[in-house]
Enzyme design. Structure first.
Site, PDB file in Angstrom:
ATOM      1  N   HIS A   1       0.572  -0.148  -9.868  1.00 54.15           N
ATOM      2  CA  HIS A   1      -0.311  -0.951  -9.010  1.00 54.15           C
ATOM      3  C   HIS A   1      -0.872  -2.156  -9.774  1.00 54.15           C
ATOM      4  O   HIS A   1      -2.083  -2.315  -9.928  1.00 54.15           O
ATOM      5  CB  HIS A   1      -1.456  -0.088  -8.460  1.00 54.15           C
ATOM      6  CG  HIS A   1      -2.032  -0.648  -7.187  1.00 54.15           C
ATOM      7  ND1 HIS A   1      -2.574   0.141  -6.206  1.00 54.15           N
ATOM      8  CD2 HIS A   1      -2.155  -1.927  -6.735  1.00 54.15           C
ATOM      9  CE1 HIS A   1      -3.018  -0.613  -5.204  1.00 54.15           C
ATOM     10  NE2 HIS A   1      -2.768  -1.874  -5.506  1.00 54.15           N
TER      11      HIS A   1
ATOM     12  N   ARG B   1       0.845  -1.187   0.000  1.00 52.61           N
ATOM     13  CA  ARG B   1       0.000   0.000   0.000  1.00 52.61           C
ATOM     14  C   ARG B   1       0.883   1.240   0.000  1.00 52.61           C
ATOM     15  O   ARG B   1       1.925   1.269   0.665  1.00 52.61           O
ATOM     16  CB  ARG B   1      -0.921   0.031   1.237  1.00 52.61           C
ATOM     17  CG  ARG B   1      -2.104  -0.925   1.151  1.00 52.61           C
ATOM     18  CD  ARG B   1      -3.120  -0.465   0.113  1.00 52.61           C
ATOM     19  NE  ARG B   1      -4.248  -1.374  -0.016  1.00 52.61           N
ATOM     20  CZ  ARG B   1      -4.311  -2.388  -0.872  1.00 52.61           C
ATOM     21  NH1 ARG B   1      -3.272  -2.652  -1.653  1.00 52.61           N
ATOM     22  NH2 ARG B   1      -5.394  -3.136  -0.954  1.00 52.61           N
TER      23      ARG B   1
ATOM     24  N   GLU C   1      -1.920   7.828  -5.141  1.00 55.82           N
ATOM     25  CA  GLU C   1      -2.581   7.187  -6.280  1.00 55.82           C
ATOM     26  C   GLU C   1      -3.961   7.806  -6.506  1.00 55.82           C
ATOM     27  O   GLU C   1      -4.656   8.110  -5.532  1.00 55.82           O
ATOM     28  CB  GLU C   1      -2.747   5.684  -6.017  1.00 55.82           C
ATOM     29  CG  GLU C   1      -1.449   4.915  -6.124  1.00 55.82           C
ATOM     30  CD  GLU C   1      -1.665   3.419  -5.990  1.00 55.82           C
ATOM     31  OE1 GLU C   1      -2.712   2.919  -6.468  1.00 55.82           O
ATOM     32  OE2 GLU C   1      -0.798   2.742  -5.407  1.00 55.82           O
TER      33      GLU C   1
END
Length: 316
Positions: free
Chosen positions: A291, A244, A273
């Protein structure tokens, strides 16, 4: 009861087929976030599946009384108000087992990219190899092998253990930390033969940070690594984050990359993000992917199947 499911971030064809065979109508048309609650109510969806793009917060949960199940195709559920949904009687499920191998392989893609400078040479070769081939050859001539190095793993669940098995297969030493795991027996499979058991005990986070040549993170989130933790690491450490954004403080990471304390970083996730900071994007010592840890054909099929099976069971 309605038998309509909205797969708002898509679902693999095999999983969709399983749901349809069980009598459900699966709609994969993308609904904008601001229209999500209205669409669920207007169309009578009994279940909603998402990946990381769609958010299911309190405002959606509160106004969708007909929603019985929220399914997350993947591991992390930070885009869902999980506890609140469960308090409201909504079943929340995810697919923690399906993507472990794909994420672990991406970790090593970044690791190999780091030690052989692929993240930089793939940019420089098209631009300069025609007239500076020998200069580039010299620039990238100090690669290192992974064999014999120590791979540190923060978070030793399914993904972390899969990373450990791959590292052991490469001849690496492994140190792992997890506050909830003290020891495991890894089952290492070789060419379809009987799995070889490999017992492992976890160690303290401090020992991982201080003794690892590579450190990879497999935690659900949080702010784990900042200036203090980086200072305790080996000089020239390589950090990889496919977990993360925010697990590693990006400002402190940039400082460490610029000073040489951290030799290179491999990032699949970012603090901001879907708009990573320009300083991160332009840093020449970072190997980057957008990602895509679980974004393989095999993982998506497994996710679709696991999600379908859990949805069918939850909606009985």
């Amino acid at each position: 009861m309605s038998k309509k499911i909205l797969a708002n971030d898509g679902i693999d064809a095999v999983g969709k087929s399983l749901l349809e065979k069980a009598g459900y109508t699966v709609v994969t048309d993308k609904v904008a976030q601001e229209n999500l609650a209205k669409e669920i109510n207007d169309k009578g969806y009994v279940a909603l599946t998402v990946r990381s793009a769609t958010k299911v917060r309190k405002d959606v949960i509160d106004v969708c009384p007909g929603l019985k199940v929220i399914g997350r195709g993947g591991v992390g559920m930070d885009n869902i108000d999980v506890e609140y949904a469960r308090e409201k009687g909504i079943n929340v499920i995810n697919t923690p087992a399906a993507s472990s191998n794909s994420v672990a392989e991406l970790v090593f893609a970044h690791a190999f990219s780091a030690v052989r400078f692929l993240y930089d040479s793939n940019k420089q070769m098209p631009a300069h190899a025609e007239d500076k081939f020998d200069e580039l050859k010299k620039k990238y001539a100090k690669g290192v092998e992974l064999k014999g190095k120590t791979f540190g793993i923060i978070g030793f669940g399914r993904i972390g253990q899969t990373v450990a098995k791959m590292a052991l297969g490469l001849g690496m030493k492994v140190l792992a930390f997890d506050p909830f795991v003290s020891d495991v027996v890894l089952e290492i499979e070789i060419d379809g033969l009987k799995a070889i058991p490999f017992p492992m005990k976890t160690v303290t986070m401090e020992k991982v940070l201080q003794n690892s040549d590579f450190i990879t993170f497999h935690v659900p989130g949080g702010k784990l690594i900042s200036k203090h933790e980086i200072a305790s690491m080996k000089n020239g450490v390589i950090l990889i984050n496919t977990a993360r954004g925010g697990v590693i403080n990006e400002d402190n990471l940039l400082e460490a990359l610029n000073s040489g304390k951290v030799a290179c970083a491999g990032l699949d996730v970012f603090e901001n993000e879907p708009r990573p900071s320009v300083a991160i994007l332009k840093n020449p010592k970072i190997s980057m992917t957008p990602h895509i840890g679980a974004a393989t054909n095999e993982a998506q099929e497994r996710i679709g199947v696991e999600l379908a099976e859990k949805l069918i069971d939850a909606l009985k």
